[in-house]
Design a protein around this motif. Sequence first.
Motif, mmCIF file in Angstrom:
data_model
loop_
_atom_site.group_PDB
_atom_site.id
_atom_site.type_symbol
_atom_site.label_atom_id
_atom_site.label_comp_id
_atom_site.label_asym_id
_atom_site.label_seq_id
_atom_site.Cartn_x
_atom_site.Cartn_y
_atom_site.Cartn_z
ATOM 1 N N LEU A 293 7.262 6.466 -9.289
ATOM 2 C CA LEU A 293 7.577 7.787 -10.296
ATOM 3 C C LEU A 293 5.979 7.841 -11.282
ATOM 4 O O LEU A 293 5.419 10.167 -10.753
ATOM 5 C CB LEU A 293 8.662 7.782 -10.988
ATOM 6 N N LYS A 294 5.486 7.967 -11.733
ATOM 7 C CA LYS A 294 3.974 8.493 -12.776
ATOM 8 C C LYS A 294 3.512 8.871 -11.241
ATOM 9 O O LYS A 294 2.596 9.854 -11.759
ATOM 10 C CB LYS A 294 3.666 6.927 -13.212
ATOM 11 N N ILE A 295 3.224 7.924 -10.196
ATOM 12 C CA ILE A 295 2.231 7.946 -8.923
ATOM 13 C C ILE A 295 2.932 9.744 -8.545
ATOM 14 O O ILE A 295 1.329 10.910 -8.795
ATOM 15 C CB ILE A 295 1.988 7.603 -8.103
ATOM 16 N N LEU A 296 3.998 9.854 -8.503
ATOM 17 C CA LEU A 296 4.477 11.119 -7.986
ATOM 18 C C LEU A 296 3.927 12.123 -9.178
ATOM 19 O O LEU A 296 3.943 13.310 -8.386
ATOM 20 C CB LEU A 296 6.238 10.787 -7.872
ATOM 21 N N ARG A 297 4.508 11.914 -10.537
ATOM 22 C CA ARG A 297 4.718 12.930 -11.261
ATOM 23 C C ARG A 297 3.247 14.037 -11.626
ATOM 24 O O ARG A 297 2.591 14.804 -10.727
ATOM 25 C CB ARG A 297 5.350 12.371 -12.998
ATOM 26 N N GLY A 298 2.044 12.275 -11.242
ATOM 27 C CA GLY A 298 0.599 12.482 -11.756
ATOM 28 C C GLY A 298 0.439 13.923 -9.977
ATOM 29 O O GLY A 298 -0.443 14.764 -10.808
ATOM 30 N N ALA A 299 0.294 13.567 -8.935
ATOM 31 C CA ALA A 299 0.427 14.220 -7.722
ATOM 32 C C ALA A 299 0.617 15.742 -7.536
ATOM 33 O O ALA A 299 0.361 16.816 -7.435
ATOM 34 C CB ALA A 299 0.774 12.808 -5.859
ATOM 35 N N ALA A 300 2.064 15.345 -8.486
ATOM 36 C CA ALA A 300 2.667 17.130 -8.404
ATOM 37 C C ALA A 300 2.191 18.352 -9.446
ATOM 38 O O ALA A 300 1.942 18.968 -8.306
ATOM 39 C CB ALA A 300 3.958 16.509 -8.366
ATOM 40 N N ASN A 301 1.407 17.739 -10.336
ATOM 41 C CA ASN A 301 1.197 18.175 -11.625
ATOM 42 C C ASN A 301 -0.876 18.597 -11.333
ATOM 43 O O ASN A 301 -0.627 19.694 -11.158
ATOM 44 C CB ASN A 301 1.091 17.310 -12.734
ATOM 45 N N PHE A 302 -0.595 17.484 -10.404
ATOM 46 C CA PHE A 302 -2.156 17.917 -10.329
ATOM 47 C C PHE A 302 -2.598 19.164 -9.006
ATOM 48 O O PHE A 302 -3.029 20.034 -9.126
ATOM 49 C CB PHE A 302 -2.873 16.526 -8.987
ATOM 50 N N PHE A 303 -1.654 19.209 -7.848
ATOM 51 C CA PHE A 303 -1.897 20.237 -6.656
ATOM 52 C C PHE A 303 -0.878 21.518 -7.188
ATOM 53 O O PHE A 303 -1.103 22.219 -6.987
ATOM 54 C CB PHE A 303 -1.473 19.721 -6.080
ATOM 55 N N ARG A 304 -0.194 21.002 -8.579
ATOM 56 C CA ARG A 304 0.366 22.875 -9.155
ATOM 57 C C ARG A 304 -0.563 23.128 -9.841
ATOM 58 O O ARG A 304 -0.570 23.777 -9.373
ATOM 59 C CB ARG A 304 1.815 21.901 -10.009
ATOM 60 N N GLU B 219 0.676 -1.749 -0.271
ATOM 61 C CA GLU B 219 -0.064 -0.504 -0.023
ATOM 62 C C GLU B 219 0.965 1.148 0.232
ATOM 63 O O GLU B 219 1.909 2.042 0.908
ATOM 64 C CB GLU B 219 -0.794 0.297 1.167
ATOM 65 N N VAL B 220 0.709 2.143 -0.807
ATOM 66 C CA VAL B 220 1.306 3.215 -0.871
ATOM 67 C C VAL B 220 0.151 4.135 -0.544
ATOM 68 O O VAL B 220 -0.688 4.934 -0.776
ATOM 69 C CB VAL B 220 1.759 4.202 -2.496
ATOM 70 N N VAL B 221 0.817 5.338 0.632
ATOM 71 C CA VAL B 221 0.287 5.821 1.358
ATOM 72 C C VAL B 221 0.372 7.336 0.865
ATOM 73 O O VAL B 221 1.964 7.558 1.082
ATOM 74 C CB VAL B 221 0.275 5.897 2.745
ATOM 75 N N PHE B 222 -0.233 8.686 0.710
ATOM 76 C CA PHE B 222 0.608 9.939 0.309
ATOM 77 C C PHE B 222 -0.075 10.659 1.742
ATOM 78 O O PHE B 222 -1.599 10.190 1.666
ATOM 79 C CB PHE B 222 -0.576 10.407 -0.957
ATOM 80 N N GLU B 223 0.371 11.721 2.367
ATOM 81 C CA GLU B 223 0.031 12.757 3.055
ATOM 82 C C GLU B 223 -0.625 14.456 2.373
ATOM 83 O O GLU B 223 0.365 14.510 1.779
ATOM 84 C CB GLU B 223 1.095 12.886 4.379
ATOM 85 N N VAL B 224 -2.243 14.495 2.551
ATOM 86 C CA VAL B 224 -2.525 15.400 1.830
ATOM 87 C C VAL B 224 -2.428 16.736 2.194
ATOM 88 O O VAL B 224 -2.576 16.664 3.751
ATOM 89 C CB VAL B 224 -4.027 15.598 1.603
ATOM 90 N N LYS B 225 -1.590 17.886 1.670
ATOM 91 C CA LYS B 225 -1.028 18.713 2.456
ATOM 92 C C LYS B 225 -2.460 20.167 2.410
ATOM 93 O O LYS B 225 -2.213 20.958 3.520
ATOM 94 C CB LYS B 225 0.158 19.434 1.746
ATOM 95 N N ASN B 226 -2.763 19.526 1.382
ATOM 96 C CA ASN B 226 -3.656 20.994 0.713
ATOM 97 C C ASN B 226 -5.096 21.353 2.707
ATOM 98 O O ASN B 226 -5.273 20.249 3.502
ATOM 99 C CB ASN B 226 -4.377 20.103 0.305
ATOM 100 N N ALA B 227 -4.591 22.567 2.527
ATOM 101 C CA ALA B 227 -5.569 22.938 4.031
ATOM 102 C C ALA B 227 -7.110 22.364 3.597
ATOM 103 O O ALA B 227 -7.892 22.476 4.801
ATOM 104 C CB ALA B 227 -5.042 24.011 4.438
ATOM 105 N N ILE B 228 -7.772 23.023 2.609
ATOM 106 C CA ILE B 228 -9.248 22.611 2.740
ATOM 107 C C ILE B 228 -9.492 20.994 2.523
ATOM 108 O O ILE B 228 -10.541 20.814 3.636
ATOM 109 C CB ILE B 228 -9.724 23.542 1.390
ATOM 110 N N CYS B 229 -8.560 20.344 1.830
ATOM 111 C CA CYS B 229 -8.428 18.654 2.016
ATOM 112 C C CYS B 229 -8.543 18.546 3.692
ATOM 113 O O CYS B 229 -9.328 17.689 4.056
ATOM 114 C CB CYS B 229 -7.832 18.442 1.520
ATOM 115 N N ARG B 230 -8.137 18.610 4.199
ATOM 116 C CA ARG B 230 -7.257 18.620 5.549
ATOM 117 C C ARG B 230 -8.481 18.767 6.750
ATOM 118 O O ARG B 230 -8.925 18.482 7.095
ATOM 119 C CB ARG B 230 -6.116 19.260 6.508
ATOM 120 N N HIS B 231 -9.588 20.098 6.192
ATOM 121 C CA HIS B 231 -10.043 20.833 7.172
ATOM 122 C C HIS B 231 -11.385 19.653 7.027
ATOM 123 O O HIS B 231 -11.736 19.207 8.267
ATOM 124 C CB HIS B 231 -10.916 22.205 6.692
ATOM 125 N N TYR B 232 -11.097 19.109 5.556
ATOM 126 C CA TYR B 232 -12.663 18.274 5.544
ATOM 127 C C TYR B 232 -12.136 16.996 5.692
ATOM 128 O O TYR B 232 -12.935 15.762 5.647
ATOM 129 C CB TYR B 232 -13.284 18.687 4.012
#
Length: 251
Positions: free
Chosen positions: A39-50, A7-20
């Motif tokens: 690496l594909k997941i990391l690139r996708g996550a970085a692009n998403f939040f950017r 299982e790969v786990v990402f900690e979400v840092k976006n303040a609104i996401c964390r609030h809810y």
Amino acid sequence: MSTDGEEVVFEVKNAICRHYGATRLSCKNVGVDDHDYLLKILRGAANFFRLLDLSNMGDFRDQHIHIKCLQVCEGRHARTWIPKPNAPNLNSNNKIYINSEDIDKGQAYGFEIKNDYLAISFHAAVFFFDVHNLSIIRYDLPIDQVNSSSHRSTSLPAGQVLRIGCFDSGSPPRTYKYPPGQETDIGFLKLYLSSEPNKYSSIAQDSPFNTTSARGEGGAAHHTKESFETYTLAVIQGPLDHLKRMGLPQS
């Protein structure tokens, strides 16, 4: 990002996401030694939040632009959708609250974006950012970018309404999926507005968790040097009692 077995786990840092309550993203059955996939997941996550945070002029709130989210149902004519009778605007203070019971019933939703300016027209584009799977879904683009034509008509003229998924919009209504075992799910509706044409068609991306998409595949925004402004609305999905605790206005 961390791993726990397969299982790969990402900690979400976006303040609104964390609030809810959307603090973690997990993807099971991932081989931790599959470096290309990780690496594909990391690139996708970085692009998403950017792209979620991207704006030339910052996110703005303008009293001349109004966004409605409405429950819709099929109209009398084929492939037409209309707001349900007395359907309330689900957008409250730039947050759209969606009851998970309605999602389970397959409820569809439409949007209306009204431009109250009398002399200013916009090129508008709308995307949905799905935090659950890090996909970016195109809801609406200027017509020239959909048909690859050179026609540069504005999609949100002065004093007019842009409709998505209702009336004569020509676009389908939107439905949502509620992840099992999760109390709250969150996404973002992002509206881009510019007075001059901008290239938005490359913003959309598939979920990087999708094993059938190409390795390294993901959206990359390309914009002209013209400025653009954005509206970003949180779309919060969950059980009604939980939504009330999270700030859903009482009717």
